[in-house]
Design a protein around this motif. Sequence first.
Motif, short mmCIF file in Angstrom:
data_model
loop_
_atom_site.label_atom_id
_atom_site.label_comp_id
_atom_site.label_asym_id
_atom_site.label_seq_id
_atom_site.Cartn_x
_atom_site.Cartn_y
_atom_site.Cartn_z
N ASP A 1 -3.54 5.21 -2.09
CA ASP A 1 -3.85 4.63 -3.41
C ASP A 1 -5.04 3.67 -3.28
O ASP A 1 -5.02 2.54 -3.77
CB ASP A 1 -2.63 3.94 -4.04
CG ASP A 1 -1.88 3.02 -3.07
OD1 ASP A 1 -2.46 2.65 -2.03
OD2 ASP A 1 -0.73 2.65 -3.38
N THR B 1 -7.90 2.06 -6.73
CA THR B 1 -7.48 1.15 -7.80
C THR B 1 -8.65 0.21 -8.07
O THR B 1 -9.11 -0.47 -7.15
CB THR B 1 -6.24 0.35 -7.38
OG1 THR B 1 -6.55 -0.41 -6.21
CG2 THR B 1 -5.07 1.27 -7.06
N GLY C 1 0.79 -1.23 0.00
CA GLY C 1 0.00 0.00 0.00
C GLY C 1 0.82 1.27 0.00
O GLY C 1 1.98 1.30 0.42
N ARG D 1 -5.00 -8.31 -6.24
CA ARG D 1 -5.35 -7.46 -5.11
C ARG D 1 -5.74 -8.31 -3.90
O ARG D 1 -6.50 -9.27 -4.02
CB ARG D 1 -6.49 -6.52 -5.47
CG ARG D 1 -6.82 -5.54 -4.34
CD ARG D 1 -7.68 -4.40 -4.84
NE ARG D 1 -9.02 -4.84 -5.15
CZ ARG D 1 -10.05 -4.78 -4.29
NH1 ARG D 1 -9.86 -4.34 -3.05
NH2 ARG D 1 -11.24 -5.17 -4.65
N GLN E 1 -4.43 -2.02 -1.19
CA GLN E 1 -4.72 -0.60 -1.28
C GLN E 1 -4.31 0.07 0.02
O GLN E 1 -4.69 -0.35 1.10
CB GLN E 1 -6.21 -0.38 -1.52
CG GLN E 1 -6.70 -0.92 -2.86
CD GLN E 1 -8.22 -0.92 -2.94
OE1 GLN E 1 -8.89 -1.28 -1.99
NE2 GLN E 1 -8.75 -0.53 -4.09
#
Length: 245
Positions: A89, A92, A47, A103, A85
């Motif tokens: 950020d 996404t 992250g 992810r 994440q």
Amino acid sequence: MPKTLTYFVSDVHLGLKVGDPAAREKAFVDFLRQIDPAQTEALYLLGDVWDFWYEYRDVVPKGYVRVFAALVALMDAGVQVFFFQGNHDIWTYRYFEELGMKRLVQPQMVTIGSRRFCLGHGDGLGPGDYGYKFMRWVFHNRFFQKCFSTLHPWLAFRLGNGWSRRSRLGKNITYQFTGADEPLYRFCASFPEQVDFFVFGHYHARVDMPVSRSGGSSARLLLLGDWITAPNWIVYDSVADTLSF
């Protein structure tokens, strides 16, 4: 030859106009290129690799070509790349997955070699800090994300980058992690599953400390520092069973 290495990195804050952004990006690309695919099983991005990232359906932030080229080269060579994440950020949606990354959502349990890892960015874990947790809920809420997406990218990125830079300049870069008093430490100490290593970012402080857990078991808590101060990462060797900065 079996692959024995796993890398963890966090808080690169690419794009942040503090210090030397170009040098920070080059250092991160150099780090990615020095990873040996013949020995490396996976790379975990924990992250805030980007200081601000927002994807529209047809638009992603410009730049970072060498970063993405280095990540794709690793994946093409057989290295798995996972990402979480961070609080910078969050937004996404599909692009990273289209490139081949996977992810994960914190707290994520993974087994590497014979060890159990609990991974994530680290923000919002543990008791208290309800103001931050509410803000985090807003940022993750699909309704508010859709509202933000109605802004033109020119305005959205100036707002996002400006907010991020002000928040960074308004606080000390180095955070003093207070150990057992921290909500994150209490989260680790009370985590219900068996864990050998907790690995997080977010705090911009390099930490390696034992965690006393209920029942007499113990684990290690490791926090990654940020790349604003200096490049840093953690590597685990599953054969030697060593985890080190």
